[in-house]
Write an enzyme that holds these catalytic residues in place. Sequence first.
Site, PDB file in Angstrom:
ATOM      1  N   SER A 191       0.826  -1.226   0.173  1.00 16.89           N
ATOM      2  CA  SER A 191       0.018  -0.084  -0.014  1.00 16.89           C
ATOM      3  C   SER A 191       0.886   1.374   0.037  1.00 16.89           C
ATOM      4  O   SER A 191       1.680   1.446  -0.908  1.00 16.89           O
ATOM      5  CB  SER A 191      -0.848  -0.054   1.163  1.00 16.89           C
ATOM      6  OG  SER A 191      -1.889   0.856   1.086  1.00 16.89           O
ATOM      7  N   ASP A 348     -10.010  -3.588  -5.318  1.00 16.23           N
ATOM      8  CA  ASP A 348      -9.211  -2.711  -4.746  1.00 16.23           C
ATOM      9  C   ASP A 348      -9.040  -1.409  -5.591  1.00 16.23           C
ATOM     10  O   ASP A 348      -8.940  -1.641  -6.728  1.00 16.23           O
ATOM     11  CB  ASP A 348      -7.748  -3.296  -4.574  1.00 16.23           C
ATOM     12  CG  ASP A 348      -6.763  -2.250  -4.059  1.00 16.23           C
ATOM     13  OD1 ASP A 348      -7.183  -1.217  -3.573  1.00 16.23           O
ATOM     14  OD2 ASP A 348      -5.540  -2.663  -3.938  1.00 16.23           O
ATOM     15  N   HIS A 378      -8.105  -4.720  -0.937  1.00 17.71           N
ATOM     16  CA  HIS A 378      -7.061  -3.889  -0.427  1.00 17.71           C
ATOM     17  C   HIS A 378      -6.637  -4.194   1.231  1.00 17.71           C
ATOM     18  O   HIS A 378      -7.424  -4.185   1.780  1.00 17.71           O
ATOM     19  CB  HIS A 378      -7.217  -2.563  -0.568  1.00 17.71           C
ATOM     20  CG  HIS A 378      -5.886  -1.726  -0.285  1.00 17.71           C
ATOM     21  ND1 HIS A 378      -5.046  -1.608  -1.263  1.00 17.71           N
ATOM     22  CD2 HIS A 378      -5.630  -0.985   0.845  1.00 17.71           C
ATOM     23  CE1 HIS A 378      -4.224  -0.832  -0.885  1.00 17.71           C
ATOM     24  NE2 HIS A 378      -4.440  -0.368   0.661  1.00 17.71           N
TER      25      HIS A 378
END
Length: 408
Positions: A191, A348, A378
């Site tokens: 991320s 995501d 995610h």
Amino acid sequence: MRSSCVLLAALLALAAYYVYIPLPSAVSDPWKLMLLDATFRGAQQVSNLIHSLGLNHHLIALNFIITSFGKQSARSSPKVKVTDTDFDGVEVRVFEGSPKPEEPLRRSVIYIHGGGWALASAKISYYDQLCTTMAEELNAVIVSIEYRLVPQVYFPEQIHDVIRATKYFLQPEVLDKYKVDPGRVGISGDSAGGNLAAALGQQFTYVASLKNKLKLQALVYPVLQALDFNTPSYQQSMNTPILPRHVMVRYWLDYFKGNYDFVEAMIVNNHTSLDVERAAALRARLDWTSLLPSSIKKNYKPIMQTTGNARIVQEIPQLLDAAASPLIAEQEVLEALPKTYILTCEHDVLRDDGIMYAKRLESAGVNVTLDHFEDGFHGCMIFTSWPTNFSVGIRTRNSYIKWLDQNL
């Protein structure tokens, strides 16, 4: 008794209403994801209340809630030695796996945790468990960087922290101390940590002494650009947990110390409209109509405003900085990058960031592995232990570690 039953039924109905959200049928463990999302939304609402009462910044409050339930001290096991230290003033947690008998020097991965540049920690159980597993299964040294977070610091200080810690670790005497092979060091992150890992990799290409120091980079559902919040994945998953589109836009504004008044304008791409000349040269570098395959584009259409709000980029020029958005880096920078692994998830908003980066790297001659999970969402890779254990979390983690084992 009757009134108690009615009250209980009402409370259960209210709880179900709060927890339930529509989810794609293909996503992994949907009810568990709903519960995880409801917990996170509840924590966000509590932190926003604390902020509105003037008691503390909402991100500090939210991170306190997140880390309070999962932060743990450095605990070694028979197979992995765990220590907390600092590299040139940057806190790190080092996980030392046992060397293989036939290889006295170990491999190493420098890991950067996610959390929107504002949340989480190298010391919470999710990342502690991930790095412990990596150290054990790879017989490697894992350096997990505890970089400073928003609102303590803002862009580009997070990048400076990870660069400083990495440069320190790559010194011959430090590698020798940890018995690490200097030719087998990689950088990785998930991320926002994937964003920082990608930025670090690009920054190293500018310095001759650092240019070929990293053998590979492994980016897990990385956030890579802030110019287009209407890629097909942003449109498809705009309300999908645990990273809805409006939350991602707010993370960007937090990172740049920007104004939340810009959120709605940025969601419709008013910050990079056709009349914003400073963005014009960069659009081709993330033109998803040419970078994404038809199976991903489907019937989605680009959202390109003719006129927008040029004030946004004037006040936040960092939006157009490749150090923040590695996807918009120049071709010659990409050509100098090492072998790359990119993990993406179907459900995501950041899916297309990763796919487009893989395509640009491939076009630049970089050896790229794109690992896509149709039922992923995610953040899933860190959710591997009860009560937040997801089947796709275990599969993504295993696939990621397998690639590292085969390529590092």
